[in-house]
Design a protein around this motif. Structure first.
Motif, mmCIF file in Angstrom:
data_model
loop_
_atom_site.group_PDB
_atom_site.id
_atom_site.type_symbol
_atom_site.label_atom_id
_atom_site.label_comp_id
_atom_site.label_asym_id
_atom_site.label_seq_id
_atom_site.Cartn_x
_atom_site.Cartn_y
_atom_site.Cartn_z
ATOM 1 N N VAL A 31 0.846 -1.192 0.000
ATOM 2 C CA VAL A 31 0.000 0.000 0.000
ATOM 3 C C VAL A 31 0.882 1.242 0.000
ATOM 4 C CG1 VAL A 31 -1.715 1.317 1.311
ATOM 5 C CG2 VAL A 31 -1.884 -1.180 1.185
ATOM 6 N N GLU A 32 0.603 2.175 -0.881
ATOM 7 C CA GLU A 32 1.394 3.399 -0.986
ATOM 8 C C GLU A 32 1.334 4.189 0.321
ATOM 9 O OE1 GLU A 32 1.745 7.407 -3.816
ATOM 10 O OE2 GLU A 32 0.267 5.845 -4.257
ATOM 11 N N GLY A 33 2.507 4.554 0.823
ATOM 12 C CA GLY A 33 2.578 5.324 2.065
ATOM 13 C C GLY A 33 2.908 4.473 3.271
ATOM 14 N N VAL A 34 2.768 3.161 3.151
ATOM 15 C CA VAL A 34 3.090 2.265 4.265
ATOM 16 C C VAL A 34 4.572 1.905 4.184
ATOM 17 C CG1 VAL A 34 2.724 0.002 5.291
ATOM 18 C CG2 VAL A 34 0.770 1.302 4.427
ATOM 19 N N GLN A 35 5.304 2.200 5.258
ATOM 20 C CA GLN A 35 6.728 1.871 5.283
ATOM 21 C C GLN A 35 6.971 0.481 5.885
ATOM 22 O OE1 GLN A 35 9.306 4.919 6.783
ATOM 23 N NE2 GLN A 35 8.300 6.569 5.645
ATOM 24 N N HIS B 97 -0.391 -3.008 13.391
ATOM 25 C CA HIS B 97 0.210 -1.685 13.490
ATOM 26 C C HIS B 97 0.840 -1.351 12.139
ATOM 27 C CE1 HIS B 97 0.544 -1.160 18.094
ATOM 28 N NE2 HIS B 97 -0.398 -2.042 17.809
ATOM 29 N N VAL B 98 0.541 -0.176 11.617
ATOM 30 C CA VAL B 98 1.086 0.273 10.332
ATOM 31 C C VAL B 98 1.972 1.493 10.569
ATOM 32 C CG1 VAL B 98 0.497 1.347 8.135
ATOM 33 C CG2 VAL B 98 -0.817 -0.608 8.937
ATOM 34 N N PRO C 175 6.799 9.916 9.631
ATOM 35 C CA PRO C 175 6.480 10.705 10.824
ATOM 36 C C PRO C 175 5.952 12.106 10.505
ATOM 37 C CG PRO C 175 8.600 9.624 11.071
ATOM 38 C CD PRO C 175 8.188 9.439 9.646
ATOM 39 N N GLU C 176 6.289 12.610 9.328
ATOM 40 C CA GLU C 176 5.862 13.960 8.945
ATOM 41 C C GLU C 176 4.481 13.957 8.280
ATOM 42 O OE1 GLU C 176 7.689 16.547 9.826
ATOM 43 O OE2 GLU C 176 9.160 15.157 10.685
ATOM 44 N N MET C 177 3.907 12.803 8.072
ATOM 45 C CA MET C 177 2.614 12.719 7.387
ATOM 46 C C MET C 177 1.502 13.318 8.253
ATOM 47 S SD MET C 177 0.761 9.312 5.844
ATOM 48 C CE MET C 177 2.053 9.095 4.602
ATOM 49 N N VAL D 198 -6.704 -0.926 12.468
ATOM 50 C CA VAL D 198 -5.368 -0.473 12.063
ATOM 51 C C VAL D 198 -4.886 0.614 13.015
ATOM 52 C CG1 VAL D 198 -3.971 0.528 10.229
ATOM 53 C CG2 VAL D 198 -5.876 -0.988 9.653
ATOM 54 N N HIS D 199 -3.736 0.384 13.639
ATOM 55 C CA HIS D 199 -3.111 1.384 14.515
ATOM 56 C C HIS D 199 -1.964 2.022 13.732
ATOM 57 C CE1 HIS D 199 -1.522 3.270 18.154
ATOM 58 N NE2 HIS D 199 -0.329 2.809 17.799
ATOM 59 N N VAL D 200 -2.059 3.320 13.482
ATOM 60 C CA VAL D 200 -1.034 4.027 12.713
ATOM 61 C C VAL D 200 -0.010 4.630 13.670
ATOM 62 C CG1 VAL D 200 -0.586 5.879 11.070
ATOM 63 C CG2 VAL D 200 -2.692 4.546 10.896
ATOM 64 N N GLU D 201 1.277 4.457 13.327
ATOM 65 C CA GLU D 201 2.345 5.003 14.162
ATOM 66 C C GLU D 201 3.491 5.480 13.272
ATOM 67 O OE1 GLU D 201 3.101 1.583 16.556
ATOM 68 O OE2 GLU D 201 4.558 0.743 15.154
ATOM 69 N N PRO D 202 4.313 6.410 13.776
ATOM 70 C CA PRO D 202 5.452 6.916 12.980
ATOM 71 C C PRO D 202 6.509 5.848 12.800
ATOM 72 C CG PRO D 202 5.518 7.803 15.208
ATOM 73 C CD PRO D 202 4.192 7.108 15.056
ATOM 74 N N ALA D 203 7.153 5.849 11.650
ATOM 75 C CA ALA D 203 8.125 4.809 11.295
ATOM 76 C C ALA D 203 9.316 4.765 12.222
ATOM 77 C CB ALA D 203 8.599 4.991 9.866
ATOM 78 N N GLU D 204 9.621 5.865 12.909
ATOM 79 C CA GLU D 204 10.791 5.882 13.794
ATOM 80 C C GLU D 204 10.589 4.974 15.018
ATOM 81 O OE1 GLU D 204 11.179 9.946 14.835
ATOM 82 O OE2 GLU D 204 9.484 9.956 16.233
#
Length: 293
Positions: A225-229, A248-249, A253-255, A283-289
């Protein structure tokens, strides 16, 4: 909600039809088995009678399982259908015990069973009915994703093997080996226990929330999926047709919150489109860091 009600009505219709046929088959076997003193036929008849009782348990389970989610059951009542399947397995164990008990009582009793052409006819006709019932119930169980119908179909399928054993017993009795009749009844009991064990194993895996979808398959799909790291903490549970997935996806972090929320919706849609029987995706969204934790 309406879908669950329609599904419940269809399952109940199948159960009522099967219940009627099981009672007819059971009465035929028990009545003629008693008339001719053939224990294995009587045992098979009681097995069919308990099929009818399991149908009633299934009907009760389906009625409760169709209820919508409420405050006490936010995930719905679907597991009551699974509990009904467990009850069917317990009934099978009770029947097996009674058959073995009767078989040991027959040893040394001196009662000779009588085998006639009608004995064969009764068994062959009831086997044909059981085959039709098994096929009908299994097809509907698969179409409706109903574990109680599939469990009951497996139960009825065991009747076919049991009936084959009884036919073999009738042959030995006719040949003058009446002592083998109770032996075959024990074989019948073992077949019944095996069917019950399979039902119980499947039901326990659902009740214990065993993973039902390979997490690697979900991971591969979501990462496209585009945007998923990346994604992790992937979990799935539930019976076919009522599967819950949470994961968890990780995104940039800047999104913005709006864009990350949109990605979450896309992930939900993709999982529901590519895996059948999904009831809900969280779906739980979290920053990639935060990948390390």
């Amino acid at each position: 909600m309406h879908t669950n009600i329609r599904r419940s009505e269809k399952i109940k219709k199948v159960m009522l039809y099967v219940l009627f046929l099981n009672i007819v088959v059971a009465v035929a076997k028990i009545a003629y088995g008693m008339m001719t003193n053939v224990l294995s036929m009587q045992s098979d008849g009681y097995h069919s009678l308990f099929d009818g009782i399991s149908n009633i348990i299934g009907l009760i389970g389906i009625q409760i399982a169709a209820r919508p989610p409420d405050k006490e059951h936010p995930y719905g009542h679907r597991k009551f259908e699974t509990l009904a399947s467990v009850s069917i397995a317990v009934l099978l164990a009770i029947v097996a015990f009674e058959i073995v008990h009767s078989a040991f009582q027959r040893f040394g009793s001196g009662n000779l069973p009588e085998v006639t052409s009608i004995s064969y006819l009764v068994m062959i006709c009831t086997m044909i009915v059981n085959l039709a019932v098994t096929t009908y119930e299994r097809k509907n169980g698969e179409a409706l994703n109903s574990e109680v119908l599939l469990a009951d179909a497996a139960h009825t399928k065991s009747d076919i093997y049991v009936s084959l054993s009884v036919l073999l017993g009738l042959f030995f009795i006719k040949a003058g080996y009446a002592a083998l009749d109770p032996v075959i009844s024990v074989v019948v009991a073992i077949l019944i226990l095996h069917a019950g064990f399979e039902i119980l194993t499947n039901s326990i895996s659902i009740l214990c929330d065993e993973s039902c979808i390979d997490s690697e398959d979900i991971h591969s799909l979501v990462c496209e999926v585009e945007g998923v790291q990346s994604c992790h903490k992937i979990r799935s549970r539930g019976p076919d047709g009522n599967i819950f997935v949470d994961l968890h996806v990780q995104v940039d972090p800047e999104m913005t919150t709006y864009n990350s929320h949109t990605i979450a919706h896309v992930v939900q849609h993709q999982i529901k489109e590519n895996f059948s029987g999904i009831e809900e995706v969280l779906v739980h969204v979290e920053p990639a860091e935060n990948l390390a934790f």
